[in-house]
Design a protein around this motif. Structure first.
Motif, PDB file in Angstrom:
ATOM      1  N   ALA A  14       0.837  -1.208   0.000  1.00 20.98           N
ATOM      2  CA  ALA A  14       0.000   0.000   0.000  1.00 20.98           C
ATOM      3  C   ALA A  14       0.870   1.256   0.000  1.00 20.98           C
ATOM      4  CB  ALA A  14      -0.941  -0.002   1.199  1.00 20.98           C
ATOM      5  N   GLY A  15       1.963   1.233   0.772  1.00 24.94           N
ATOM      6  CA  GLY A  15       2.872   2.370   0.774  1.00 24.94           C
ATOM      7  C   GLY A  15       3.465   2.626  -0.588  1.00 24.94           C
ATOM      8  N   ALA A  56       0.568   6.646  -6.656  1.00 19.39           N
ATOM      9  CA  ALA A  56      -0.776   7.120  -7.001  1.00 19.39           C
ATOM     10  C   ALA A  56      -0.940   8.625  -6.812  1.00 19.39           C
ATOM     11  CB  ALA A  56      -1.826   6.382  -6.173  1.00 19.39           C
ATOM     12  N   ILE A  57      -0.213   9.223  -5.858  1.00 14.03           N
ATOM     13  CA  ILE A  57      -0.411  10.660  -5.609  1.00 14.03           C
ATOM     14  C   ILE A  57       0.052  11.521  -6.782  1.00 14.03           C
ATOM     15  CG2 ILE A  57      -0.289  10.385  -3.107  1.00 14.03           C
ATOM     16  CD1 ILE A  57       2.575  11.520  -3.262  1.00 14.03           C
ATOM     17  N   VAL A 114      -6.412  12.963  -1.240  1.00 19.13           N
ATOM     18  CA  VAL A 114      -7.479  12.107  -0.733  1.00 19.13           C
ATOM     19  C   VAL A 114      -7.706  10.935  -1.679  1.00 19.13           C
ATOM     20  CG1 VAL A 114      -9.922  12.035  -0.067  1.00 19.13           C
ATOM     21  CG2 VAL A 114      -8.551  14.078   0.401  1.00 19.13           C
ATOM     22  N   VAL A 115      -7.605  11.201  -2.982  1.00 16.01           N
ATOM     23  CA  VAL A 115      -7.783  10.141  -3.976  1.00 16.01           C
ATOM     24  C   VAL A 115      -6.618   9.166  -3.920  1.00 16.01           C
ATOM     25  CG1 VAL A 115      -7.983   9.618  -6.445  1.00 16.01           C
ATOM     26  CG2 VAL A 115      -9.154  11.618  -5.490  1.00 16.01           C
ATOM     27  N   GLY A 116      -5.392   9.698  -3.961  1.00 12.80           N
ATOM     28  CA  GLY A 116      -4.211   8.845  -4.014  1.00 12.80           C
ATOM     29  C   GLY A 116      -4.018   7.987  -2.789  1.00 12.80           C
ATOM     30  N   VAL A 132      -7.461   5.078  -3.425  1.00 10.43           N
ATOM     31  CA  VAL A 132      -6.585   3.998  -3.915  1.00 10.43           C
ATOM     32  C   VAL A 132      -6.256   3.024  -2.791  1.00 10.43           C
ATOM     33  CG1 VAL A 132      -4.314   3.463  -4.885  1.00 10.43           C
ATOM     34  CG2 VAL A 132      -5.638   5.398  -5.785  1.00 10.43           C
ATOM     35  N   GLY A 133      -5.894   3.542  -1.618  1.00  7.13           N
ATOM     36  CA  GLY A 133      -5.578   2.663  -0.493  1.00  7.13           C
ATOM     37  C   GLY A 133      -6.768   1.839  -0.052  1.00  7.13           C
TER      38      GLY A 133
END
Length: 424
Positions: free
Chosen positions: A303-304, A310-311, A325-327, A331-332
């Motif tokens: 996840a990390g 993703a950010i 918030v999305v990244g 995603v998480g």
């Protein structure tokens, strides 16, 4: 007889989860510009005030309609229902006055615990529109969204009596779908409605106070033990497993995030460490009671890594999700929810040889994502086209703390402190 030990456990866990929202205020507040810190933190405190009231008035009656026996339910059970006996918590109040309650804990304790989930979910969304949102418009959005989106979705996920996800066999122990996918999808919708900040570009908006970010992440992690372990509702072995996974997964996520940061940018940052911890906490939320700690560590590390990549998607795709918030949360949350399809004890692919659990997890994630995104977009668009959601450009540039709240986050001196210099 009432189990006083479990009652104390639930009430303490509820207090820990409530503490998460001020922690989020510090986390988000440190990430924005110095001239937006009050605005950012006020959005979290506004969520506490508004959602706390709405939950007592009718939120619990929607989220937990048909929760127990003898309820009066109207609506489509499993999708949207309301228990009229619980408007204003009337039924829970009568039970609380009873001298003898034969239960693990009184329903009023459960009411308080679940209220804190509703509050933090709404507050999470605010990070997507940092530096450019009107406080009044945000409060209107929060009230409408929590009513038509969060309360029904909470029923799907947490209402084990009649919730859709419970009947489908979806695993979501502490709210990966109801909290994180839900908030992340709404954050994406609002980011699209409000548009990009002035000067939006990679590296253009730096966190003004990394120590605030670290403090906020630490408070969030502390409160998250209540979030995950408290979802068991009892001080038992499952709560202990959830607690250990809530330690191990974010710890591993920090390592994964910092490794990618070092490879990509040459430096491991404090903001990266804080963001990695939150990414791991998000991912382990649905899975904390269904994974062995070893699989929990792997989930956190991955996840990390995934969220660190993703950010940057917002720059490639052209939407301005201010505080990721999305990244991190969308995603998480999706990653942790789908991970259970492979590694959930007993039902995951590696244990059962079946993709059935993965299918259930994917459907649940998709339903919440689409439902929250569509309604959040409609609500946000309606507000923007009527009273306006975004502040004026000149106010954004000058600083929305003074324009919206009439305050400054850092007053280094008062006008009266200035000492006049005499000229001879």
């Amino acid at each position: 007889m009432l189990d006083q030990g479990n009652t104390a456990f639930v009430l303490i866990m509820a207090a820990l989860v409530l503490f998460m929202t001020p922690g989020l205020a510090f986390f988000y507040g440190g990430l924005v510009k110095a001239k937006s810190v009050i605005s950012m933190m006020m959005m979290s405190f506004g969520a506490i005030a508004l959602v706390g009231v709405l939950w007592v008035l009718y939120g619990y009656a929607i989220a937990f309609a048909n929760h127990g026996e003898g309820t009066n339910v109207a609506g489509i059970v499993g999708f949207f229902s309301i228990d009229w006996n619980q408007i204003g918590l009337g039924q829970a109040f009568e039970e609380a006055k009873a001298s003898t309650i034969n239960a693990a804990y009184p329903s009023m304790a459960f009411v308080g615990f679940q209220a804190t989930f509703a509050i933090i979910t709404v507050a999470l969304i605010s990070g997507a529109i940092a530096d450019r949102a009107k406080f009044g418009a945000w409060m209107i959005f929060a009230g409408v969204w929590v009513t038509v989106v969060y309360f029904p979705v909470a029923s799907w996920v947490f209402n084990l009596t009649s919730g859709m996800f419970a009947t489908w066999g979806v695993i979501d122990f502490a709210g990966g779908t109801a909290v994180h996918i839900n908030a992340g999808a709404a954050g994406l919708a609002l980011a699209l409605v409000l548009g990009k900040r002035v000067g939006f570009a990679k590296g253009a908006h730096k966190p003004h106070n990394p120590p605030f970010v670290l403090l906020g992440a630490a408070i969030l992690w502390f409160g998250w033990f209540g979030f995950n372990a408290g979802s068991e509702g009892a001080a038992d072995g499952i709560a202990s497993l959830a607690w250990v996974n809530t330690l191990a997964a974010p710890a591993a996520a920090i390592l994964g995030w910092l490794l990618i940061e070092k490879i990509k940018d040459g430096k491991a940052t404090s903001v990266g460490a804080a963001s990695g911890a939150v990414a791991g906490l998000v991912a382990i939320t649905p899975a904390c009671a269904a994974l062995t700690p070893g699989w929990g560590i792997l989930l956190g590390f991955l996840a990390g890594v995934v969220c660190c990549f993703a950010i940057d998607w917002k720059y490639r795709l052209g939407f301005d999700d201010s505080l990721d918030v999305v990244g991190v949360h969308l995603v998480g949350g999706i990653f942790g929810t789908l991970y259970l399809g492979f590694f959930a004890d007993t039902t995951g692919l590696i244990y059962s040889g079946s993709f059935a659990q993965l299918g259930k997890q994917a459907v649940a994630a998709g339903v919440v994502l689409v439902y929250s995104f569509v309604l959040a977009f409609v609500i946000g668009f309606a507000i923007e086209k009527t009273i306006g959601f975004r502040v004026k450009t000149e106010d954004e540039v000058a600083g929305i703390d003074t324009a919206v709240h009439g305050e400054e986050g850092y007053v280094l001196y008062e006008e009266s402190d200035k000492t006049p210099v005499s000229v001879r």
